[in-house]
Motif scaffolding. Structure first.
Motif, PDB file in Angstrom:
ATOM      1  N   PHE A  59      19.634  39.893  49.898  1.00 59.98           N
ATOM      2  CA  PHE A  59      18.226  40.163  49.606  1.00 59.98           C
ATOM      3  C   PHE A  59      18.080  41.183  48.487  1.00 59.98           C
ATOM      4  N   MET A  60      18.840  42.256  48.547  1.00 61.75           N
ATOM      5  CA  MET A  60      18.771  43.293  47.502  1.00 61.75           C
ATOM      6  C   MET A  60      19.101  42.691  46.138  1.00 61.75           C
ATOM      7  N   ARG A  61      20.113  41.840  46.113  1.00 60.34           N
ATOM      8  CA  ARG A  61      20.502  41.194  44.852  1.00 60.34           C
ATOM      9  C   ARG A  61      19.383  40.280  44.343  1.00 60.34           C
ATOM     10  N   MET A  62      18.784  39.506  45.245  1.00 57.43           N
ATOM     11  CA  MET A  62      17.678  38.618  44.859  1.00 57.43           C
ATOM     12  C   MET A  62      16.521  39.423  44.270  1.00 57.43           C
ATOM     13  N   ALA A  63      16.161  40.512  44.940  1.00 59.49           N
ATOM     14  CA  ALA A  63      15.024  41.323  44.501  1.00 59.49           C
ATOM     15  C   ALA A  63      15.318  42.002  43.167  1.00 59.49           C
ATOM     16  N   GLN A  64      16.495  42.587  43.037  1.00 60.02           N
ATOM     17  CA  GLN A  64      16.837  43.288  41.797  1.00 60.02           C
ATOM     18  C   GLN A  64      16.986  42.325  40.623  1.00 60.02           C
ATOM     19  N   GLU A  65      17.550  41.148  40.866  1.00 61.94           N
ATOM     20  CA  GLU A  65      17.660  40.154  39.790  1.00 61.94           C
ATOM     21  C   GLU A  65      16.278  39.697  39.332  1.00 61.94           C
ATOM     22  N   GLY A  66      15.360  39.529  40.279  1.00 58.25           N
ATOM     23  CA  GLY A  66      13.990  39.157  39.921  1.00 58.25           C
ATOM     24  C   GLY A  66      13.347  40.211  39.030  1.00 58.25           C
ATOM     25  N   ASP A  67      13.532  41.471  39.391  1.00 57.38           N
ATOM     26  CA  ASP A  67      12.977  42.565  38.583  1.00 57.38           C
ATOM     27  C   ASP A  67      13.650  42.642  37.223  1.00 57.38           C
ATOM     28  N   ASN A  68      14.974  42.516  37.191  1.00 60.38           N
ATOM     29  CA  ASN A  68      15.696  42.628  35.924  1.00 60.38           C
ATOM     30  C   ASN A  68      15.377  41.479  34.969  1.00 60.38           C
ATOM     31  N   MET A  69      15.217  40.281  35.499  1.00 62.74           N
ATOM     32  CA  MET A  69      14.971  39.110  34.651  1.00 62.74           C
ATOM     33  C   MET A  69      13.501  38.969  34.254  1.00 62.74           C
ATOM     34  N   ASN A  70      12.582  39.319  35.174  1.00 63.82           N
ATOM     35  CA  ASN A  70      11.165  39.014  34.949  1.00 63.82           C
ATOM     36  C   ASN A  70      10.241  40.224  34.979  1.00 63.82           C
ATOM     37  N   GLY A  71      10.774  41.398  35.208  1.00 61.93           N
ATOM     38  CA  GLY A  71       9.933  42.586  35.287  1.00 61.93           C
ATOM     39  C   GLY A  71       9.409  42.808  36.687  1.00 61.93           C
ATOM     40  N   ALA A  72       8.697  43.892  36.840  1.00 65.96           N
ATOM     41  CA  ALA A  72       8.168  44.282  38.147  1.00 65.96           C
ATOM     42  C   ALA A  72       7.038  43.355  38.584  1.00 65.96           C
ATOM     43  N   ILE A  73       6.864  43.257  39.884  1.00 69.17           N
ATOM     44  CA  ILE A  73       5.754  42.501  40.457  1.00 69.17           C
ATOM     45  C   ILE A  73       4.468  43.277  40.175  1.00 69.17           C
ATOM     46  N   THR A  74       3.479  42.609  39.624  1.00 60.22           N
ATOM     47  CA  THR A  74       2.196  43.264  39.338  1.00 60.22           C
ATOM     48  C   THR A  74       1.075  42.777  40.251  1.00 60.22           C
TER      49      THR A  74
END
Length: 153
Positions: free
Chosen positions: A91-106
């Motif tokens: 889960f941590m990897r999924m969340a961090q990859e999402g942030d690194n690839m696409n930016g923070a959730i707005t």
């Protein structure tokens, strides 16, 4: 003298032009804009939205990048869309990859799918301008709704 004749000529020409343009008929009626239809309220049975608070809290934690807290909303048996168990590390990897690839959730918009609160579709906006859907399946474990399946954070 020539100026008076030229001025008179232009006045006559202007008068003829104005007379020719006014047909004496009433102008065509202007059509009124068609009003927008009144939206039909979406009616959902109460049972279809019972898990929404859990998903809202999950995404509030993910938006704040508090992945430890977000993970607490997952069932210990949670799986991804391929059926692989979503451990805390996964889960941590999924969340961090999402942030690194696409930016923070707005922003996150939630919509129940189905009539029994077990399916929720989240529309997620990231600060990179990307917008996508995540599909979550929930299960009532005791008195608490838990995410048992998700395809992305």
């Amino acid at each position: 003298m020539k100026r008076i004749i030229v001025a008179g000529f232009f006045i006559c020409l202007l008068s003829l032009l104005l007379f020719a343009c006014s047909s004496g008929e009433n102008p065509a009626p202007v059509s009124k804009a068609t009003p927008y239809p009144t939206p039909t309220p979406m009616t959902l049975p109460k049972s279809s939205v019972l898990s929404i608070p859990t998903v809202a809290l999950y995404y509030a934690a993910a938006k704040a990048r508090n992945y430890d807290k977000a993970y607490t909303f997952l069932s210990p048996d949670a799986v991804d869309d391929s059926g692989k168990k979503v451990t805390k590390d996964v889960f941590m990897r999924m969340a961090q990859e999402g942030d690194n690839m696409n930016g923070a959730i707005t922003n996150v918009e939630l919509a129940p799918y189905g009539k029994d609160s077990t399916q929720v579709i989240a529309t997620i906006d990231r600060n990179s301008g990307i917008r996508y859907h995540a599909h979550l399946t929930l299960k009532l474990e005791g008195k608490t709704w838990k995410i048992v399946s998700l395809d992305r954070v």
